[in-house]
Write an enzyme that holds these catalytic residues in place. Structure first.
Site, short mmCIF file in Angstrom:
data_model
loop_
_atom_site.label_atom_id
_atom_site.label_comp_id
_atom_site.label_asym_id
_atom_site.label_seq_id
_atom_site.Cartn_x
_atom_site.Cartn_y
_atom_site.Cartn_z
N ARG A 36 0.82 -1.22 0.00
CA ARG A 36 0.00 0.00 0.00
C ARG A 36 0.85 1.26 0.00
O ARG A 36 0.44 2.29 -0.54
CB ARG A 36 -0.95 -0.01 1.21
CG ARG A 36 -2.13 -0.95 1.00
CD ARG A 36 -3.04 -1.00 2.19
NE ARG A 36 -4.30 -1.67 1.84
CZ ARG A 36 -5.18 -2.09 2.72
NH1 ARG A 36 -4.96 -1.93 4.01
NH2 ARG A 36 -6.30 -2.66 2.33
N LYS A 201 -16.81 -15.81 5.07
CA LYS A 201 -18.25 -15.73 5.34
C LYS A 201 -19.08 -15.33 4.14
O LYS A 201 -18.77 -14.39 3.43
CB LYS A 201 -18.50 -14.74 6.47
CG LYS A 201 -17.94 -15.17 7.82
CD LYS A 201 -18.27 -14.14 8.88
CE LYS A 201 -17.76 -14.57 10.25
NZ LYS A 201 -18.06 -13.55 11.28
N GLY A 354 -7.25 -6.48 0.08
CA GLY A 354 -7.30 -7.30 1.29
C GLY A 354 -6.57 -8.62 1.14
O GLY A 354 -5.44 -8.68 0.66
N GLY A 378 -12.64 -3.60 1.12
CA GLY A 378 -14.02 -3.17 1.34
C GLY A 378 -14.53 -2.27 0.23
O GLY A 378 -15.67 -2.40 -0.22
#
Length: 397
Positions: A36, A201, A354, A378
């Site tokens: 990053r 998930k 991510g 996100g």
């Protein structure tokens, strides 16, 4: 249209506040992945070359509005200085005395990094007036604002949204590149269009799946979320990760995919183990024959071949989420197979930020063999959902 740095005019001698995403992983105070920070360099170099006085805002971790030395940006200042080959001063605070003094001291082409913006509770406050108060204090430090932290543009936070309304503002080179690349997989993708979704998930990806069922031609499901899909098909999943409360929703998705002609692909075999442990003994079993005392931790070799074939049959591929517990070598095969298929084919590929981006680097792939690796997990997910991102909307003319 997003406003660009050029829209800010001559920046020589101007103080430019930049929002970067320096939320990097640390171990024993050392940065383990500086991706990053590297991604921020083109924008910072452009501003330095223009003669601007550069003041950077960023966050690290979740200090919850408290000053916490464990989340200091000191390691970031050190690494950024090494990468840019110039000293980077770290202020002791974000909008306090140190920030004001150091910003006043800056010379043309120099860099100041403010301390973690999330040490101030107003940064993430839900109260508009609290965020605006902090934004006014930040605005006093600078003449213009450049938003270049793509990983946070989905947040309505002081250093992302409110500050852009206080100063002449523009998007940085990284944000422009992210939006341009992600729009190729969200607005009018070249078909066949395949989406690979993984991670732990299903509940994290409900909005994405709902949106993609009307857009994608192929939907490949892996990771822990695959077991809720397998259970919804009537398979036993042993001790695998399972979200019982999402079974009805997942059953509807399976039905909708069939109705819309979307090729929804689930694992045909899995790599299972008796416990979640890097040294656990791996066993390959059919997806409909997971033993009661085992948990699936990766997609199996037949699934890896199948997913690679599907990826190579596409023209556009978006990938978000690993296929298994890639941090454990015994359960990294699925994630490696997807990365390899993308890196060796001619598809236009976007790797969501991510864990997916971390996996590509950790598994040793050349980042240049992918069309685009996003810096925002996100934010890229919300774009795949079709959402409007506040930190982007505020930069549009």
């Amino acid at each position: 249209m997003l406003r660009t740095i050029d829209s800010l005019g001559d920046l020589k001698g101007k103080r430019v506040l930049v929002r970067s995403d320096f939320n990097v992983p640390l171990k024993d105070g050392e940065i383990t992945d500086d991706g990053r920070i590297r991604a921020a360099l083109p924008t910072l170099k452009k501003l330095i070359e223009a003669g601007a006085k550069v003041i950077i805002m960023a966050h690290l971790g979740r200090p919850k509005g408290q000053v916490n030395p464990d989340f200091s940006l000191a390691p970031v200042a050190k690494r950024l200085g090494e990468l840019i080959d110039a000293p980077v001063t770290l202020a002791k605070d974000t909008v306090g005395e140190s920030a004001r003094e150091e910003s006043a001291r800056l010379k043309d082409g120099e860099i100041l990094l403010l301390e973690n913006v999330r040490f101030d509770p107003r940064e993430t406050s839900k109260d508009d007036s609290e965020r605006e108060e902090m934004a006014s204090q930040l605005a006093e430090l600078a003449d213009a604002f450049v938003s270049d932290g793509f990983g946070v543009v989905h947040r309505k936070q002081t250093s992302v949204y409110d500050i852009a309304r206080k100063l002449p503002s523009a998007s940085g080179l990284l944000v422009l590149k992210e939006i341009e690349s992600l729009s190729k997989v969200t607005e009018d993708p070249e078909r066949p269009y395949a989406v690979v979704l993984g991670g732990s998930k299903v509940s994290d990806k409900l909005g994405v799946i709902a949106n993609l069922l009307s857009k994608a031609n192929i939907l490949l499901i892996g990771g822990g979320m695959a077991f809720t899909f397998l259970k919804a098909k009537g398979y036993e999943v042993g001790k695998s990760l399972l979200e019982e409360d999402q079974l009805d929703t997942v059953k509807r998705y399976i039905e909708q995919a069939a109705e819309k002609g979307v090729d929804l692909v689930l694992p045909v075999d899995v790599v299972a183990a008796p416990e979640f442990d890097k040294d656990a003994e791996p066993t390959v079993v059919a997806a409909d024959a997971i033993p009661a005392d085992q948990m699936g931790l990766d997609i199996g070799p037949k699934s890896q071949e199948l997913y690679a074939e599907k990826i190579q049959s596409a023209k556009t591929v978006a990938w978000n989420g690993p296929m298994g517990v890639f941090e454990f070598p015994n359960f990294a095969g699925g994630t490696r197979a997807v990365a390899h298929a993308l890196s060796t084919s001619d598809v236009f590929s976007v790797v969501g930020g991510g864990d997916s981006a971390a996996a590509v680097r950790q598994l040793g792939f050349d980042e240049d063999t992918f069309s685009h690796i996003s810096t925002g997990g996100g934010a890229s997910l919300e774009l795949l959902e079709g959402k409007t991102l506040p930190g982007i909307a505020v930069l549009e003319d």
